[in-house]
Structure formats: structure tokens, C-alpha cells
Design a protein around this motif. Structure first.
Motif, PDB file in Angstrom:
ATOM      1  N   SER A 103       0.793  -1.230   0.000  1.00 33.09           N
ATOM      2  CA  SER A 103       0.000   0.000   0.000  1.00 33.09           C
ATOM      3  C   SER A 103       0.824   1.279   0.000  1.00 33.09           C
ATOM      4  O   SER A 103       0.279   2.349  -0.238  1.00 33.09           O
ATOM      5  CB  SER A 103      -0.922   0.017   1.222  1.00 33.09           C
ATOM      6  N   LEU A 104       2.122   1.216   0.292  1.00 32.07           N
ATOM      7  CA  LEU A 104       2.902   2.451   0.346  1.00 32.07           C
ATOM      8  C   LEU A 104       3.680   2.706  -0.936  1.00 32.07           C
ATOM      9  O   LEU A 104       4.471   3.646  -1.007  1.00 32.07           O
ATOM     10  CB  LEU A 104       3.878   2.409   1.532  1.00 32.07           C
ATOM     11  N   VAL A 105       3.504   1.891  -1.951  1.00 32.96           N
ATOM     12  CA  VAL A 105       4.153   2.129  -3.242  1.00 32.96           C
ATOM     13  C   VAL A 105       3.105   2.084  -4.332  1.00 32.96           C
ATOM     14  O   VAL A 105       1.986   1.621  -4.128  1.00 32.96           O
ATOM     15  CB  VAL A 105       5.260   1.083  -3.515  1.00 32.96           C
ATOM     16  N   ASP A 106       3.478   2.573  -5.503  1.00 35.15           N
ATOM     17  CA  ASP A 106       2.470   2.727  -6.538  1.00 35.15           C
ATOM     18  C   ASP A 106       2.554   1.640  -7.600  1.00 35.15           C
ATOM     19  O   ASP A 106       1.570   1.055  -8.010  1.00 35.15           O
ATOM     20  CB  ASP A 106       2.633   4.102  -7.192  1.00 35.15           C
ATOM     21  N   SER A 107       3.777   1.369  -8.092  1.00 34.55           N
ATOM     22  CA  SER A 107       3.996   0.348  -9.110  1.00 34.55           C
ATOM     23  C   SER A 107       3.111   0.556 -10.332  1.00 34.55           C
ATOM     24  O   SER A 107       2.632  -0.393 -10.952  1.00 34.55           O
ATOM     25  CB  SER A 107       3.766  -1.046  -8.520  1.00 34.55           C
ATOM     26  N   GLY A 108       2.882   1.825 -10.672  1.00 35.45           N
ATOM     27  CA  GLY A 108       2.155   2.134 -11.899  1.00 35.45           C
ATOM     28  C   GLY A 108       0.660   2.050 -11.809  1.00 35.45           C
ATOM     29  O   GLY A 108      -0.040   2.283 -12.795  1.00 35.45           O
ATOM     30  N   GLY A 116     -10.542   6.523 -11.975  1.00 32.80           N
ATOM     31  CA  GLY A 116     -10.271   6.203 -10.579  1.00 32.80           C
ATOM     32  C   GLY A 116     -10.308   7.434  -9.695  1.00 32.80           C
ATOM     33  O   GLY A 116     -10.801   7.394  -8.566  1.00 32.80           O
ATOM     34  N   LEU A 117      -9.813   8.564 -10.224  1.00 30.90           N
ATOM     35  CA  LEU A 117      -9.819   9.802  -9.453  1.00 30.90           C
ATOM     36  C   LEU A 117     -11.248  10.297  -9.221  1.00 30.90           C
ATOM     37  O   LEU A 117     -11.581  10.762  -8.121  1.00 30.90           O
ATOM     38  CB  LEU A 117      -8.994  10.867 -10.164  1.00 30.90           C
ATOM     39  N   ALA A 118     -12.078  10.179 -10.239  1.00 34.01           N
ATOM     40  CA  ALA A 118     -13.476  10.599 -10.094  1.00 34.01           C
ATOM     41  C   ALA A 118     -14.161   9.791  -9.000  1.00 34.01           C
ATOM     42  O   ALA A 118     -14.921  10.327  -8.180  1.00 34.01           O
ATOM     43  CB  ALA A 118     -14.206  10.443 -11.425  1.00 34.01           C
ATOM     44  N   ASP A 173     -15.066   5.803   3.416  1.00 41.13           N
ATOM     45  CA  ASP A 173     -15.107   4.542   2.679  1.00 41.13           C
ATOM     46  C   ASP A 173     -13.929   4.368   1.721  1.00 41.13           C
ATOM     47  O   ASP A 173     -13.865   3.379   0.990  1.00 41.13           O
ATOM     48  CB  ASP A 173     -16.407   4.455   1.872  1.00 41.13           C
ATOM     49  N   LEU A 174     -13.001   5.329   1.698  1.00 42.56           N
ATOM     50  CA  LEU A 174     -11.884   5.236   0.761  1.00 42.56           C
ATOM     51  C   LEU A 174     -10.996   4.034   1.082  1.00 42.56           C
ATOM     52  O   LEU A 174     -10.664   3.768   2.237  1.00 42.56           O
ATOM     53  CB  LEU A 174     -11.028   6.503   0.819  1.00 42.56           C
ATOM     54  N   THR A 175     -10.577   3.329   0.028  1.00 39.89           N
ATOM     55  CA  THR A 175      -9.602   2.261   0.200  1.00 39.89           C
ATOM     56  C   THR A 175      -8.198   2.862   0.253  1.00 39.89           C
ATOM     57  O   THR A 175      -7.981   4.025  -0.092  1.00 39.89           O
ATOM     58  CB  THR A 175      -9.678   1.272  -0.968  1.00 39.89           C
ATOM     59  N   GLN A 176      -7.228   2.045   0.683  1.00 36.68           N
ATOM     60  CA  GLN A 176      -5.841   2.497   0.696  1.00 36.68           C
ATOM     61  C   GLN A 176      -5.388   2.909  -0.711  1.00 36.68           C
ATOM     62  O   GLN A 176      -4.684   3.902  -0.885  1.00 36.68           O
ATOM     63  CB  GLN A 176      -4.931   1.391   1.232  1.00 36.68           C
ATOM     64  N   ARG A 177      -5.793   2.138  -1.719  1.00 34.57           N
ATOM     65  CA  ARG A 177      -5.397   2.467  -3.092  1.00 34.57           C
ATOM     66  C   ARG A 177      -6.005   3.796  -3.532  1.00 34.57           C
ATOM     67  O   ARG A 177      -5.346   4.591  -4.209  1.00 34.57           O
ATOM     68  CB  ARG A 177      -5.813   1.343  -4.041  1.00 34.57           C
ATOM     69  N   MET A 197      -4.103   6.570  -1.913  1.00 35.28           N
ATOM     70  CA  MET A 197      -2.823   6.748  -2.608  1.00 35.28           C
ATOM     71  C   MET A 197      -2.997   7.563  -3.880  1.00 35.28           C
ATOM     72  O   MET A 197      -2.152   8.402  -4.226  1.00 35.28           O
ATOM     73  CB  MET A 197      -2.217   5.389  -2.961  1.00 35.28           C
ATOM     74  N   LEU A 198      -4.074   7.324  -4.601  1.00 36.89           N
ATOM     75  CA  LEU A 198      -4.340   8.066  -5.827  1.00 36.89           C
ATOM     76  C   LEU A 198      -4.546   9.547  -5.525  1.00 36.89           C
ATOM     77  O   LEU A 198      -4.047  10.425  -6.253  1.00 36.89           O
ATOM     78  CB  LEU A 198      -5.557   7.482  -6.537  1.00 36.89           C
ATOM     79  N   LEU A 199      -5.269   9.848  -4.462  1.00 39.81           N
ATOM     80  CA  LEU A 199      -5.456  11.244  -4.070  1.00 39.81           C
ATOM     81  C   LEU A 199      -4.111  11.898  -3.736  1.00 39.81           C
ATOM     82  O   LEU A 199      -3.824  13.034  -4.157  1.00 39.81           O
ATOM     83  CB  LEU A 199      -6.383  11.342  -2.863  1.00 39.81           C
ATOM     84  N   GLU A 200      -3.289  11.188  -2.977  1.00 41.38           N
ATOM     85  CA  GLU A 200      -1.975  11.728  -2.628  1.00 41.38           C
ATOM     86  C   GLU A 200      -1.138  11.954  -3.885  1.00 41.38           C
ATOM     87  O   GLU A 200      -0.445  12.977  -4.020  1.00 41.38           O
ATOM     88  CB  GLU A 200      -1.233  10.764  -1.682  1.00 41.38           C
ATOM     89  N   ARG A 201      -1.212  11.017  -4.794  1.00 39.45           N
ATOM     90  CA  ARG A 201      -0.407  11.106  -6.010  1.00 39.45           C
ATOM     91  C   ARG A 201      -0.788  12.332  -6.827  1.00 39.45           C
ATOM     92  O   ARG A 201       0.078  13.097  -7.264  1.00 39.45           O
ATOM     93  CB  ARG A 201      -0.587   9.832  -6.843  1.00 39.45           C
ATOM     94  N   VAL A 202      -2.069  12.553  -7.053  1.00 40.67           N
ATOM     95  CA  VAL A 202      -2.465  13.672  -7.908  1.00 40.67           C
ATOM     96  C   VAL A 202      -2.193  15.005  -7.215  1.00 40.67           C
ATOM     97  O   VAL A 202      -1.826  15.995  -7.881  1.00 40.67           O
ATOM     98  CB  VAL A 202      -3.943  13.545  -8.332  1.00 40.67           C
TER      99      VAL A 202
END
Length: 609
Positions: free
Chosen positions: A409-414, A570-572, A581-585, A588-593
Motif C-alpha cells: 500500500s505504500l508504493v504505486d507500481s504504476g 479512478g480519481l473521479a 469509505d476510501l480504500t488504501q489504493r 494513494m491516488l489522491l496523494e499522487r495527484v
């Protein structure tokens, strides 16, 4: 600790480019808040920002020694922990010293030993020496890559700096990121020497880079070696403790206030306890600091690398060793503040997508800096001693980087890459090739087979690939607020010794980090000595999660350039549902953007696909 930068040009007169050199140097102000200096000659210009730690009045830079054949000038960042012994040796060789700084020791060491100076140093450092006698630039990075060092080749020389921002301040360097750079951002495994920005490279750990009129060449002066380990379990534990005592003693040397970063885990607790053992006979008390979040006990969610809360263990250690302790409590609103994210992304020069863990580390270091200038950290013990969960389960056998197996969960791997970019970046293929390259580099031990052979590979993957991500993060966040963080577990003597201990010896008690636990059990409370590995904590504050969801939604609605690089579908979804209700993934997407958004606003990179 400092920030260094410079420019070598064999076809220009750099004495007329002071403004450019000053601009490059100014980007390093956070790394060196105490003093600034520049030095210009026709073909070399050097800039330096100083954080004074040793010999406060005497270590000004750039530092020059005049010889009968010409000047030798250096800019230096870091610490040579064995500078006292080296000074004595150099005095016997006829050198005379004008200061008490380790900087002058390194510079005069070059006068005596030339580029073989690197074989004498113990420490964390990045430095550049312009030798006017032969018009040669020598760039050096420490063995483990604790201190960053970047360079950018030009048509007639090179630009260099502690951080990319110093190089990008020169008009010759363009802020362009291509396909390979985006792969580095999204993959989750660092390529040695890669710098994300096109045309830019890192001096690799344990590497020396030479530039003269004939061109640029690189030489590796240190790398991990595989060799038989003949010590018994008892002898190995004793030697690990002997090394740790010596390392902590050396790394406590400073002319400014020191402290430890205490998480309540085995690594930082051991360092805090050993530091107290060193300081108590001198009538001193070790200071310790820990990060915490409001109502963490109520909101905490266990994950693979962080199954337990830190605070009870932190307080147990502080009480046990009688440290002067302080908790730094960070609430969600502060962590989510856009200016904090901009500061964290600006410090790293890259949008790594780790989000609250970067933001909180930045704020923790800023708070610590108000009390201390030097801090000891337990960073890298997991890579050295085998602490991560995937060292001990089936992930260690997968044909990929173990920390990416199962999409940790702490890495993205694309995973967050926009759909139309996935075939362009080809992250799985990129990672597969990176993995094969890393495995092929692993030093082989004749006759080693089975699990011991595989775990040598796994250890090498962490020490050559993963640790660089963490060390870079630690350096950037700490130096952004003028705090020097030292990492005792990266002492090359300890790394080399433990690397060659058989896996059965590293896990002789059926646990992770058996050697470290056994070597330091006598100075720790039992609860901490037996605690399961738990990494740097994240916040589960609902206020933080709700805030980043709103901010990411604003970027999406505004059509910000950052959105084009991530999965918009996914962002939407991540910005529309209940924050709880957000999942870890999705988080992560929110943090990434959001990190990408701050990066585009700060650096305005040109993305070239």
C-alpha cells in the motif's frame, strides 16, 4: 551539513556568470541557513550554503588551498566521522591545518592521497573538488548514498548540485521529464544513477566522477562484497554491538545540540539507548522526539508494515533510558494544508505520492529543528538486518522487488497511471528489466545455495534499490528545514558485515532483525525488544482524508495538468464517495495527484512522451 553546487565550462569564462552561480547557490539556502559563499575562476565556479555543525567559526566554504602549482578548491556537504584520526595522520604527512573543521581534513586529504582519499573516509558526504593544477573536477558521493549529488553534462562541461533545483536554476538546464523519468516516478523502485529530469544523473553511491578536458568518466570505489562469514552467533552479536557502540560515539560528535528520532521500534530505540550510554558519563542527557497524531488510538488502522501504534512504546523507551523526550503532535488540518504539501514536494523536487508521510516528516523535522541541529535516525536498519514482513513470507521468492509483490500500500507500481499512458510507460516491463539488472549485480558467494542464496539477493535489492528512496526522502525533508539527520545503520562497516551473515544467523531466534535485537536487548525495555516491526506512521485522522479528497476534487474539476497523468476514472471515484469509505489504493491516488499538482505548479516541467 550543507548544500553544494557548481559549474565547470572549458569554453566559457565563468567569471562573467556570477549571477547564474548565485542563483544556483540560492536554491540551497534551506540546506545551509548559516552562511553562503561562491568562488569563481575562468573555467570553474563553485557555490556553497552552510549548516554549521563542526568548527562553527572555521569551516567557511568554498575552501581553497594554494599550492605551488595552483589552487585546489572544494565544496563539501556532510560529515567525515573519522576526521580526528585523519587529521592526525595528515599532520604526520606534513599537512598544516588552519581550522578544526572536517572540511579541511577532506581537502588536505585530497592533497596527499588524490582521488584515493575516498578509501580513507568514514561518513556521509557529497563533495566536489576543482583542481586547477590539472583543470579537473572530482565529484564524490558516500558509499551508501546518504547525501544526494546530481550532475548535468553540458556541451563543454558539467553543472552539479546537492539537489536538482540547483542545476535547474542554470539557464543551460531545462526542466524536461521524459518517459524514463515518469517510469521512475510511478514504478516504486529506484534505478541507481537516474534523476528523473532529462539530461540529469546522480552520482551513484560509492562512486567517484571525474571531469577534465578529455571528458567525463566514472569509477566505483566501493560496493558490497560477498565473502564467507566465519564468526559464530555469539561472536557476530558481539561484533554488531561493538560496531554500533563505535558508530554512535562517532556520530554524536557535533558542536551543536543533538537528539534522536524515536519511534518506539527496535531501531530508533536502540540508538536512543546507546546514545544515552555515551552521553550519561559526560553529564549529558539524550533528547528524543516522536511524531504522533490526535486521537490516533481511536482512528488507527493496522497495515502490513505498521501493525501497532508507536506512542506506548515511545514512552516506554523514554522512561527506560530517562531521555528528555517530547511528542510532536500533528493534526489533520495542518498535515493537509496546501502550503505544507508544496514545501514537502519542493524539498524533494519530485511528486512521490507518499503524501501525509512526507508532509508529517517535514513538519516533524521543522519542530525538532527548533531544539536541535543534529538528529540520529534508525533509517535503513530494516534493509540491513532484514526487518520488513516480505523478508519473512512468500513475497521474498517472487521474481520482482519484494516490496512490490502483492502491491504493497505504500508504493504505486504504476497503478495510478492514466490508461492512455500505460502502454507508453510499460511499467511492468520496466520493473521486470530493473529487477533482472539488480539480481545480476548481486555479488555471488561461491558454494551458497538455497534460502541463503536467495536472501542474499533480497538483501541486495533492498540495499541497492529501496534504501535509496528512503535515504533521499530523509535527506530532503530534514535539510529543507536545516536539520542534519545522521543514519548510524548506514555505516559501511556495519552494512558490509551484516550483509554477509547467513540468513539463518540473521533470524536465529525465529524473528526479524535477530542480530540487532540480541546486540541491544540489554539496553531496551522488554516490550520494545520484542515489538514486531512497525514503520513510520501515517495519519488516519478523518479531517485529513476529507481535506485531501476535496483538494483532489478541485484539481479534477479544474482540469489541472496533473490529472492527465493519473487514472481519471479512478480519481473521479475517489473524490465522489464518502471519505470514510476510501480504500488504501484510492487514498494513494489522491496523494499522487495532489503531489503532482504541487510539482507542476512549482517546477513547471515539460513532460515529453
Amino acid at each position: 551539513m550543507c548544500g553544494i553546487t557548481g559549474w565547470v565550462s572549458y569554453r566559457r569564462d565563468l567569471t562573467s556568470h556570477r549571477r547564474d552561480v548565485d542563483a544556483m547557490t540560492a536554491t540551497m539556502a534551506c540546506r545551509g541557513p548559516d552562511a553562503a559563499g561562491t568562488w569563481l575562476s575562468p573555467h570553474a565556479a563553485l557555490g556553497h550554503r552552510r549548516l554549521a555543525v563542526i568548527d562553527l567559526p572555521g569551516g567557511a566554504q568554498p575552501m581553497t588551498v594554494e599550492t605551488p602549482d595552483g589552487a585546489v578548491t572544494m565544496v563539501y556537504s556532510g560529515e567525515a566521522y573519522n576526521f580526528t584520526e585523519l587529521r592526525a595522520e595528515l599532520r604526520r604527512a606534513g599537512q598544516h591545518f588552519d581550522t578544526d573543521s572536517d572540511t579541511e581534513v577532506v581537502l588536505r586529504g585530497y592533497l596527499v592521497w588524490g582521488e584515493h582519499l575516498v578509501d580513507h573516509l568514514n561518513g556521509m558526504y557529497a563533495f566536489a573538488i576543482w583542481d586547477a593544477r590539472v583543470e579537473r573536477l572530482v565529484m564524490v558521493r558516500d558509499r551508501m548514498g546518504i547525501k544526494p549529488f546530481y550532475y548535468y553534462e553540458t556541451d563543454d562541461g558539467v553543472l552539479f548540485g546537492s539537489e536538482p533545483k540547483a542545476i535547474l536554476a542554470n539557464p543551460l538546464a531545462e526542466p524536461v521529464v521524459g518517459v524514463d523519468g515518469l517510469r521512475e516516478l510511478f514504478a516504486g523502485a529506484k534505478t541507481p544513477g537516474a534523476a528523473v529530469w532529462e539530461g540529469m544523473n546522480e552520482v551513484r553511491p560509492g562512486e567517484l566522477v571525474l571531469l577534465d578536458r578529455s571528458g567525463l568518466r566514472r569509477r566505483t570505489y566501493w560496493k558490497l562484497r560477498s565473502e564467507p562469514h566465519t564468526d559464530s552467533q555469539q561472536e557476530t552479536v558481539a561484533h554488531v554491538r561493538e560496531l554500533l557502540d563505535d558508530i554512535v560515539r562517532r556520530q554524536l560528535v557535533a558542536d551543536v545540540p543533538r537528539c534522536t528520532l524515536l519511534s518506539g521500534g527496535l531501531d530508533s530505540s536502540a540508538l536512543t539507548a546507546l546514545a544515552q550510554l555515551q552521553l550519561r558519563p559526560k553529564g549529558e542527557t539524550v533528547r528524543s522526539f516522536a511524531v504522533d497524531f490526535p486521537d490516533q488510538d481511536k482512528h488507527f488502522q493496522a497495515i502490513d508494515v505498521a501493525p501497532t501504534q508507536d506512542t506506548p512504546y515511545v514512552h516506554a523507551v523514554a522512561e527506560h533510558v530517562a531521555s528528555d523526550h517530547q511528542d510532536i503532535v500533528l493534526d489533520g488540518d495542518v498535515l493537509a494544508a496546501p502550503d505544507v504539501r508544496r514545501a514537502a514536494v519542493g524539498a524533494r523536487d519530485l511528486p512521490m505520492g507518499i503524501g501525509d508521510r512526507d508532509n508529517s516528516l517535514y513538519l516533524l523535522f521543522a519542530a525538532v529543528r527548533r531544539h536541535s541541529t543534529v538528529a540520529l535516525s534508525g533509517e535503513s536498519a530494516d534493509e540491513v538486518f532484514g526487518g520488513y514482513p516480505w523478508f519473512h513470507d512468500d513475497r521474498r521468492h517472487e521474481e520482482t522487488f519484494p516490496w512490490l509483490a502483492g502491491q504493497h500500500s505504500l508504493v504505486d507500481s504504476g497503478g495510478s497511471v492514466a490508461e492512455d499512458l500505460k502502454p507508453v510507460l510499460a511499467i511492468p516491463e520496466f520493473l521486470a528489466e530493473s529487477y533482472r539488472t539488480a539480481v545480476a549485480e548481486t555479488p555471488v558467494l561461491d558454494g551458497e545455495t538455497g534460502l541463503d542464496q536467495r536472501m542474499r539477493v533480497v538483501s541486495y535489492l533492498h540495499l541497492s534499490r529501496m534504501v535509496q528512496i528512503l535515504l533521499d526522502r530523509k535527506d530532503r525533508m530534514s535539510m529543507a528545514v536545516g536539520l542534519e539527520v545522521r543514519v548510524p545503520f548506514c555505516d559501511h562497516r556495519l552494512v558490509q558485515y551484516v550483509f554477509n551473515a547467513p540468513w539463518s544467523l540473521k533470524t536465529f531466534d525465529g524473528r526479524e532483525k535477530s542480530l540487532l535485537r540480541a546486540a541491544t536487548r540489554d539496553v531496551l525495555p522488554r516490550s520494545v525488544a520484542e515489538r514486531k516491526k512497525s514503520g513510520y506512521p501515517g495519519t488516519f485522522d478523518p479531517a485529513y482524508v476529507a481535506a485531501i479528497q476535496r483538494q483532489a476534487g478541485d484539481l479534477l474539476r479544474a482540469g489541472h495538468q496533473a490529472v492527465s497523468l493519473v487514472s481519471q476514472e479512478g480519481l473521479a471515484a475517489a473524490t465522489s464517495g464518502p471519505a470514510a469509505d476510501l480504500t488504501q489504493r484510492q487514498r494513494m491516488l489522491l496523494e499522487r495527484v495532489l503531489d503532482l499538482g504541487a510539482w507542476f505548479d512549482l517546477h513547471r516541467p515539460t513532460v515529453k512522451l
